[in-house]
Write a protein that holds these residues in place. Structure first.
Motif, PDB file in Angstrom:
ATOM      1  N   LYS A  29       0.829  -1.199   0.000  1.00  0.00           N
ATOM      2  CA  LYS A  29       0.000   0.000   0.000  1.00  0.00           C
ATOM      3  C   LYS A  29       0.869   1.257   0.000  1.00  0.00           C
ATOM      4  CE  LYS A  29      -3.389  -0.365   2.821  1.00  0.00           C
ATOM      5  NZ  LYS A  29      -4.209  -0.308   4.081  1.00  0.00           N
ATOM      6  N   ARG A  30       1.964   1.225   0.760  1.00  0.00           N
ATOM      7  CA  ARG A  30       2.850   2.385   0.819  1.00  0.00           C
ATOM      8  C   ARG A  30       3.509   2.661  -0.538  1.00  0.00           C
ATOM      9  NH1 ARG A  30       4.307   0.142   5.882  1.00  0.00           N
ATOM     10  NH2 ARG A  30       6.326  -0.617   5.105  1.00  0.00           N
ATOM     11  N   LEU A  31       3.738   1.579  -1.305  1.00  0.00           N
ATOM     12  CA  LEU A  31       4.320   1.772  -2.631  1.00  0.00           C
ATOM     13  C   LEU A  31       3.399   2.601  -3.529  1.00  0.00           C
ATOM     14  CD1 LEU A  31       5.790  -1.771  -3.441  1.00  0.00           C
ATOM     15  CD2 LEU A  31       7.094   0.318  -3.059  1.00  0.00           C
ATOM     16  N   PHE A  32       2.092   2.488  -3.300  1.00  0.00           N
ATOM     17  CA  PHE A  32       1.119   3.198  -4.134  1.00  0.00           C
ATOM     18  C   PHE A  32       0.777   4.592  -3.582  1.00  0.00           C
ATOM     19  CE2 PHE A  32      -0.339  -1.313  -4.942  1.00  0.00           C
ATOM     20  CZ  PHE A  32       0.238  -1.384  -6.206  1.00  0.00           C
ATOM     21  N   SER A  33       1.347   4.950  -2.450  1.00  0.00           N
ATOM     22  CA  SER A  33       0.877   6.144  -1.737  1.00  0.00           C
ATOM     23  C   SER A  33       1.455   7.447  -2.274  1.00  0.00           C
ATOM     24  CB  SER A  33       1.207   6.023  -0.243  1.00  0.00           C
ATOM     25  OG  SER A  33       2.621   5.982  -0.049  1.00  0.00           O
ATOM     26  N   ASN A  34       2.444   7.399  -3.130  1.00  0.00           N
ATOM     27  CA  ASN A  34       3.088   8.611  -3.618  1.00  0.00           C
ATOM     28  C   ASN A  34       2.537   8.970  -5.001  1.00  0.00           C
ATOM     29  OD1 ASN A  34       4.730  10.685  -4.453  1.00  0.00           O
ATOM     30  ND2 ASN A  34       6.638   9.708  -3.829  1.00  0.00           N
ATOM     31  N   PRO A  35       1.677   9.986  -5.085  1.00  0.00           N
ATOM     32  CA  PRO A  35       1.108  10.335  -6.399  1.00  0.00           C
ATOM     33  C   PRO A  35       2.138  10.902  -7.373  1.00  0.00           C
ATOM     34  CG  PRO A  35       0.515  11.966  -4.732  1.00  0.00           C
ATOM     35  CD  PRO A  35       1.193  10.860  -4.006  1.00  0.00           C
ATOM     36  N   GLU A  36       3.298  11.337  -6.849  1.00  0.00           N
ATOM     37  CA  GLU A  36       4.351  11.851  -7.728  1.00  0.00           C
ATOM     38  C   GLU A  36       5.140  10.729  -8.401  1.00  0.00           C
ATOM     39  OE1 GLU A  36       4.651  15.108  -8.312  1.00  0.00           O
ATOM     40  OE2 GLU A  36       2.870  15.281  -7.041  1.00  0.00           O
ATOM     41  N   ARG A  37       5.070   9.526  -7.810  1.00  0.00           N
ATOM     42  CA  ARG A  37       5.810   8.386  -8.371  1.00  0.00           C
ATOM     43  C   ARG A  37       4.876   7.172  -8.432  1.00  0.00           C
ATOM     44  NH1 ARG A  37      11.711   8.154  -5.578  1.00  0.00           N
ATOM     45  NH2 ARG A  37      10.473   7.169  -3.926  1.00  0.00           N
ATOM     46  N   PRO A  38       3.836   7.229  -9.279  1.00  0.00           N
ATOM     47  CA  PRO A  38       2.845   6.143  -9.323  1.00  0.00           C
ATOM     48  C   PRO A  38       3.427   4.850  -9.898  1.00  0.00           C
ATOM     49  CG  PRO A  38       2.475   7.676 -11.118  1.00  0.00           C
ATOM     50  CD  PRO A  38       3.549   8.290 -10.254  1.00  0.00           C
ATOM     51  N   ILE A  39       2.969   3.744  -9.363  1.00  0.00           N
ATOM     52  CA  ILE A  39       3.327   2.435  -9.906  1.00  0.00           C
ATOM     53  C   ILE A  39       2.065   1.590 -10.027  1.00  0.00           C
ATOM     54  CG2 ILE A  39       5.618   2.528  -8.856  1.00  0.00           C
ATOM     55  CD1 ILE A  39       4.662   0.307  -6.932  1.00  0.00           C
ATOM     56  N   GLN A  40       2.128   0.546 -10.852  1.00  0.00           N
ATOM     57  CA  GLN A  40       0.972  -0.339 -11.038  1.00  0.00           C
ATOM     58  C   GLN A  40       1.459  -1.719 -11.441  1.00  0.00           C
ATOM     59  OE1 GLN A  40      -1.080   2.148 -13.797  1.00  0.00           O
ATOM     60  NE2 GLN A  40       0.214   1.625 -15.547  1.00  0.00           N
ATOM     61  N   PHE A  41       0.619  -2.734 -11.100  1.00  0.00           N
ATOM     62  CA  PHE A  41       0.961  -4.129 -11.357  1.00  0.00           C
ATOM     63  C   PHE A  41      -0.091  -4.747 -12.265  1.00  0.00           C
ATOM     64  CE2 PHE A  41       2.710  -3.389  -7.028  1.00  0.00           C
ATOM     65  CZ  PHE A  41       4.044  -3.528  -7.343  1.00  0.00           C
ATOM     66  N   ILE A  42       0.373  -5.462 -13.263  1.00  0.00           N
ATOM     67  CA  ILE A  42      -0.521  -6.187 -14.172  1.00  0.00           C
ATOM     68  C   ILE A  42      -0.136  -7.652 -14.114  1.00  0.00           C
ATOM     69  CG2 ILE A  42      -1.287  -6.440 -16.556  1.00  0.00           C
ATOM     70  CD1 ILE A  42      -0.487  -3.489 -16.966  1.00  0.00           C
ATOM     71  N   ILE A  43      -1.116  -8.505 -13.802  1.00  0.00           N
ATOM     72  CA  ILE A  43      -0.859  -9.928 -13.583  1.00  0.00           C
ATOM     73  C   ILE A  43      -1.744 -10.741 -14.519  1.00  0.00           C
ATOM     74  CG2 ILE A  43      -0.861 -11.797 -11.877  1.00  0.00           C
ATOM     75  CD1 ILE A  43      -1.168  -8.484 -10.391  1.00  0.00           C
ATOM     76  N   ALA A  44      -1.202 -11.833 -15.040  1.00  0.00           N
ATOM     77  CA  ALA A  44      -1.980 -12.746 -15.872  1.00  0.00           C
ATOM     78  C   ALA A  44      -1.415 -14.149 -15.729  1.00  0.00           C
ATOM     79  CB  ALA A  44      -1.954 -12.309 -17.343  1.00  0.00           C
ATOM     80  N   GLY A  45      -2.224 -15.128 -16.047  1.00  0.00           N
ATOM     81  CA  GLY A  45      -1.757 -16.512 -16.015  1.00  0.00           C
ATOM     82  C   GLY A  45      -2.864 -17.477 -15.654  1.00  0.00           C
ATOM     83  N   LYS A  46      -2.661 -18.718 -16.033  1.00  0.00           N
ATOM     84  CA  LYS A  46      -3.633 -19.777 -15.783  1.00  0.00           C
ATOM     85  C   LYS A  46      -3.050 -20.813 -14.827  1.00  0.00           C
ATOM     86  CE  LYS A  46      -5.496 -19.531 -20.518  1.00  0.00           C
ATOM     87  NZ  LYS A  46      -5.670 -20.273 -21.790  1.00  0.00           N
ATOM     88  N   ALA A  47      -3.910 -21.413 -14.030  1.00  0.00           N
ATOM     89  CA  ALA A  47      -3.544 -22.592 -13.252  1.00  0.00           C
ATOM     90  C   ALA A  47      -4.049 -23.817 -13.997  1.00  0.00           C
ATOM     91  CB  ALA A  47      -4.162 -22.533 -11.861  1.00  0.00           C
ATOM     92  N   HIS A  48      -3.336 -24.935 -13.883  1.00  0.00           N
ATOM     93  CA  HIS A  48      -3.828 -26.177 -14.476  1.00  0.00           C
ATOM     94  C   HIS A  48      -5.213 -26.475 -13.891  1.00  0.00           C
ATOM     95  CE1 HIS A  48      -4.252 -30.499 -15.244  1.00  0.00           C
ATOM     96  NE2 HIS A  48      -3.386 -30.321 -16.229  1.00  0.00           N
ATOM     97  N   PRO A  49      -6.140 -26.991 -14.705  1.00  0.00           N
ATOM     98  CA  PRO A  49      -7.498 -27.236 -14.211  1.00  0.00           C
ATOM     99  C   PRO A  49      -7.566 -28.056 -12.919  1.00  0.00           C
ATOM    100  CG  PRO A  49      -7.428 -27.528 -16.578  1.00  0.00           C
ATOM    101  CD  PRO A  49      -6.006 -27.315 -16.140  1.00  0.00           C
ATOM    102  N   LYS A  50      -6.579 -28.914 -12.674  1.00  0.00           N
ATOM    103  CA  LYS A  50      -6.603 -29.746 -11.468  1.00  0.00           C
ATOM    104  C   LYS A  50      -5.721 -29.195 -10.344  1.00  0.00           C
ATOM    105  CE  LYS A  50      -7.604 -33.912 -14.163  1.00  0.00           C
ATOM    106  NZ  LYS A  50      -7.161 -35.263 -14.582  1.00  0.00           N
ATOM    107  N   ASP A  51      -5.149 -28.019 -10.553  1.00  0.00           N
ATOM    108  CA  ASP A  51      -4.239 -27.441  -9.568  1.00  0.00           C
ATOM    109  C   ASP A  51      -4.998 -26.442  -8.699  1.00  0.00           C
ATOM    110  OD1 ASP A  51      -2.205 -26.382  -8.076  1.00  0.00           O
ATOM    111  OD2 ASP A  51      -1.099 -25.511  -9.757  1.00  0.00           O
ATOM    112  N   ASN A  52      -5.621 -26.925  -7.645  1.00  0.00           N
ATOM    113  CA  ASN A  52      -6.407 -26.046  -6.780  1.00  0.00           C
ATOM    114  C   ASN A  52      -5.532 -25.069  -6.002  1.00  0.00           C
ATOM    115  OD1 ASN A  52      -8.908 -27.029  -7.550  1.00  0.00           O
ATOM    116  ND2 ASN A  52      -8.915 -28.642  -6.004  1.00  0.00           N
ATOM    117  N   GLU A  53      -4.287 -25.467  -5.710  1.00  0.00           N
ATOM    118  CA  GLU A  53      -3.388 -24.532  -5.021  1.00  0.00           C
ATOM    119  C   GLU A  53      -3.089 -23.335  -5.912  1.00  0.00           C
ATOM    120  OE1 GLU A  53      -0.152 -26.210  -2.302  1.00  0.00           O
ATOM    121  OE2 GLU A  53      -0.501 -27.881  -3.670  1.00  0.00           O
ATOM    122  N   GLY A  54      -2.841 -23.599  -7.181  1.00  0.00           N
ATOM    123  CA  GLY A  54      -2.615 -22.494  -8.118  1.00  0.00           C
ATOM    124  C   GLY A  54      -3.843 -21.621  -8.266  1.00  0.00           C
TER     125      GLY A  54
END
Length: 845
Positions: free
Chosen positions: A522-547
């Motif tokens: 949260k602190r990483l996002f708190s500075n409006p002068e130095r904005p950052i953002q994360f983009i995540i993607a990916g699939k888990a195997h259909p039988k991988d409930n942990e993923g």
């Protein structure tokens, strides 16, 4: 209800025929002017069909064709692109120049999946994308290679999320008539349908061809109406079902794959097995040789001397393993009639071939029946040698006969048009035809900082626009509210430091690592002068409930008000999403548990588009990182306590972001340029895409394995296998006499002391037990410094017989001071052995 179906073939006027020709060749997959042609015809259908040229031209009416032919601008563009296509197909290639004497070589490359383009869904992830890039660069480099795979009716799943963030799966239905496929034919022009017995039933297998530039992928399909329903689905889904389905798929890939090539009149000289899935290729080849009247032992050596096995797996649990009952059920009926009984079959897949309790391991089968084996990165080669050391127990670890070729990516596919244009303008127009030429990449410093900066900003903006658009589509599809649609317009910031993470959500890839301390995040996002953002993607195997649980947790965090605008999870990661992400992000995050990442390639794609890597020193990054072209998490440590490792490395990610990445990204001069950041970007461009590309990778495969194997099998098979028979006689003599071979004495003879520049003589007296001197490899094994009593990466100095005596010797000049370690070794020696430890026969003084 009896519904009849007929295929109405595409029939275009002569002026538009280039549209059909190019649609049936996946060359378009890495040529944006070509895809732009089809998109301009019908943009809505282009998007709906997942960028499928055949779907676009199949929908053309006669009026549409007339409209296109009357459009001078369109026709001029079409003719320009078609001219580029024809030029590509006729240009001289690297292989023709580099290996003129290997014009009769043909490599057969077998893989379970191929990721060429998002419209041809025959892949699940990294292995498939790599296989696809392998094929593309094979075409670019002119390497004579035919690939073999399975034609999946459903392929791999599409991912979508429940309202609670739990991954759901839906499987596509591949309409073959809308894929750039053609039926394979025999020499008489007849379409090929194979028939073979798997288990209790005979099944029919159709054979298809997919054109990728100059090369072809041969694809096998069991969804034939005459087949039993349970057999029609063998080529249904990729990596789905139980192990009984898996073994049947791999029999079709390996056994039917070899038969398909024969039916097409193709006669490979080299076989490349990409992972363990196609290992039955080698057993089928044994059978065919035995049917020609060649005995089992000779046939085994013939197969070995023309086979390369590549492993992509860093842990034993990643290999397919089958029980004796399964091998008996599905394979005995094929191979017992030619004398390959069940025990013989099982022995090919065992590390200890005499251990009847050991199951059949597909990777071990690939290793046992090959001459060359390789991992897919330098570190992975080491991990593989450790994993299979027991198969060569007499070898020094570094000399276990498993090498490596580090993976790469196909730059024309994954590099943005903007980056391509910049390289062509400021570096060299030759970068695309010779990406393996390091001298070309040294000119990256010629790129003006503002040009590079503006390019990255444009790509980031395209990524943000893509995510907003696809997010709104998902909200609309799920019946979301107007307020949700409005909020989607506000997610992400095209000017913010953008960090990407896209992976298969296996637990060892640790998608959760960035989210272990929410307060710090949260602190990483708190500075409006130095904005950052994360983009995540990916699939888990259909039988991988942990993923799936990891994905769910990330989505829940991303929905929190403090994170909603800064963290986005993109559904249904595929080639298109990968292109947008790797082109648009500034940082590519990769944090697997070392050494669990065999190679990884997505970070290479991001690097080729000017992103910097923040990664564990695992896979390719262990050799790609130079201290100036990105950031390393840790220093290559491996921890016994996973929980402690997660804590330490997650804290390091936060530290690097706070103290290094964010300050450097936002440290701009008076002109608004982040000079230090751009300096790192240029260092990255000079050092990563110049080496981690599939053109260089294919040169390595050709020089290290393909051409040597081609030459080896030609010599081995010469004169109706006379040379092969002589080798077997030699081998029998070695076995008979080996127990009596021993060292009588060994010494290092020196006249004036051990000082640099002094010449010493290594001497060893051998009891040869009647073995000819030329059939023994006597070596002084030399290494400077390092752990006492241990040889890690030594030099092998061969000693030669002195005047028909039992003494072997060789002179050696000392090159430096320090601790000199010397061991004396004798092994069998033959020109057909490519590693002194290959036979696991070695004796030390």
């Amino acid at each position: 209800m009896n519904i009849r179906e007929y295929e109405v073939k595409v029939q275009l006027p002569a002026e538009l025929k280039p549209l059909e020709t190019m649609a049936y060749n996946l060359w378009f997959a890495w040529n944006s002017p070509a895809t732009a042609i089809y998109k301009n015809i019908n943009e809505k259908l282009w998007e709906e069909s997942e960028h499928n040229p055949l779907a676009v031209i199949s929908a053309l009416t006669m009026d549409d064709c007339k409209r296109l032919m009357d459009d001078d601008v369109f026709m001029a563009s079409l003719n320009d692109v078609y001219e580029d296509f024809q030029q590509y197909m006729s240009l001289p290639r690297w292989f023709n120049k580099a290996h003129k004497n290997a014009s009769d070589m043909l490599v057969a490359y077998f893989s379970a999946e191929y990721g060429i383009h998002e419209s041809v869904q025959l892949y699940s992830g990294g292995l498939g994308i790599l296989s696809g890039d392998h094929c593309k660069s094979t075409s670019d480099m002119g390497i004579p290679l035919v690939a073999v795979g399975l034609l999946y009716r459903n392929g791999y799943f599409h991912q979508y999320m429940s309202s609670d963030g739990w991954q759901q799966e839906r499987y596509p239905y591949n309409e073959f008539y809308l894929m750039p496929l053609k039926r394979a034919e025999d020499k008489n022009g007849k379409e090929i349908t194979l028939e073979m017995k798997i288990g209790e039933r005979n099944i029919k297998i159709r054979v298809w061809k997919l054109k990728v530039g100059l090369m072809e992928i041969v694809l096998l399909d069991t969804d034939v109406p005459e087949n039993h329903p349970d057999d029609r689905i063998i080529t249904g889904k990729l990596y789905d079902g139980d192990s009984n389905m898996r073994i049947r798929q791999e029999i079709v890939l390996g056994v039917a794959g070899v038969r398909a090539l024969a039916a097409m009149g193709l006669h490979p000289t080299v076989y490349h097995l990409n992972e363990g899935h196609p290992a039955f290729v080698s057993i089928e080849r044994l059978k065919q040789l035995i049917e020609q009247g060649i005995d089992m032992r000779l046939a085994t050596e013939i197969v070995r001397k023309s086979t390369l096995f590549t492993t992509h797996t860093p842990v034993p649990a990643g290999f397919d393993v089958f029980s004796m009952d399964q091998i008996k059920q599905y394979l005995s009926g094929i191979y017992e009639p030619v004398g390959i009984n069940l025990n013989m079959l099982m022995s090919f897949g065992r590390k200890d071939r005499s251990n009847t309790a050991e199951p059949f391991n597909m990777a071990v089968c690939g290793i046992n029946l090959s001459t060359y084996r390789n991992g897919v990165a330098k570190l992975h080669g080491k991990v593989s040698r450790e994993m299979f050391h027991s198969m060569w127990s007499q070898a020094i670890l570094s000399q276990v006969p498993i090498g490596h070729v580090t993976n790469g990516v196909h730059l024309p596919t994954f590099m943005s048009s903007d980056m391509k244009n910049i390289l062509s303008r400021y570096v060299s127009e030759d970068w695309s035809s010779k990406p393996y030429d390091f001298d070309i990449w040294e000119k990256v410093n010629n790129i003006p900082d503002n040009v590079l900066f503006d390019m990255k900003r444009n790509q980031r903006e395209r990524l943000v626009s893509f995510i907003r658009r696809t997010t709104k589509e998902t909200i609309h599809k799920n019946g979301g509210s107007a307020s949700e649609l409005l909020a989607a317009e506000d997610i992400l910031n095209p000017d913010a430091l953008t960090i990407g993470f896209a992976r298969r959500f296996a637990t060892y890839k640790r998608g959760y690592l960035l989210f272990m301390d929410e307060e710090r995040l949260k602190r990483l996002f708190s500075n409006p002068e130095r904005p950052i953002q994360f983009i995540i993607a990916g699939k888990a195997h259909p039988k991988d409930n942990e993923g799936k649980e990891i994905i769910k947790q990330i989505i829940h965090i991303a929905k929190k008000p403090e994170f909603r605008k800064h963290i986005v999870f993109i559904e249904d990661y595929d080639i298109e999403v990968a292109r947008y992400m790797t082109r648009g992000v500034d940082i590519w995050l990769n944090n697997p548990r070392r050494p669990m990442e065999a190679s990884g390639t997505s970070g290479m794609k991001a690097s080729a588009n000017g992103a910097l890597n923040l990664s564990i020193l695992d896979g390719w990054w262990d050799e790609g990182f130079n201290g100036k072209n990105g950031w390393a998490i840790g220093a290559g440590e491996e921890y016994p306590d996973n929980g402690y490792q997660d804590y330490v490395e997650s804290m390091e990610i936060y530290n690097i972001l706070e103290k290094d990445i964010i300050p450097v990204f936002y440290a701009k001069d008076k002109s608004g340029m982040p000079r230090e950041w751009l300096k790192m970007v240029k260092e990255n461009l000079k050092t990563v895409p110049s080496y981690f590309n599939t053109s260089r990778m294919l040169i390595d495969y050709a020089n290290q394995y393909y051409v040597p194997l081609h030459e080896l099998q030609k010599e081995f098979n010469a004169n109706s296998y006379e040379e092969a028979k002589k080798y077997l006689n030699w081998y029998n003599q070695i076995l008979d006499r080996w127990d009596g071979v021993s060292f009588i004495s060994s010494e290092v003879e020196v006249a004036n002391g051990f000082v640099p520049g002094e010449t010493v003589k290594f001497k060893a007296q051998i009891n040869t037990n009647g073995t000819a001197a030329e059939h023994l490899g006597v070596f002084a094994v030399v290494e400077y410094d390092g752990e006492s009593g241990n040889l890690k990466n030594p030099e092998f100095i061969r000693l030669y017989q002195e005047k028909s005596s039992d003494m072997f010797s060789e002179s050696y000049t000392l090159t430096r001071s320090g601790k000199l370690k010397v061991g004396f070794l004798v092994t069998p020696f033959h020109r057909f052995l490519k590693n002194p430890f290959e036979l696991n026969k070695a004796k030390w003084a």
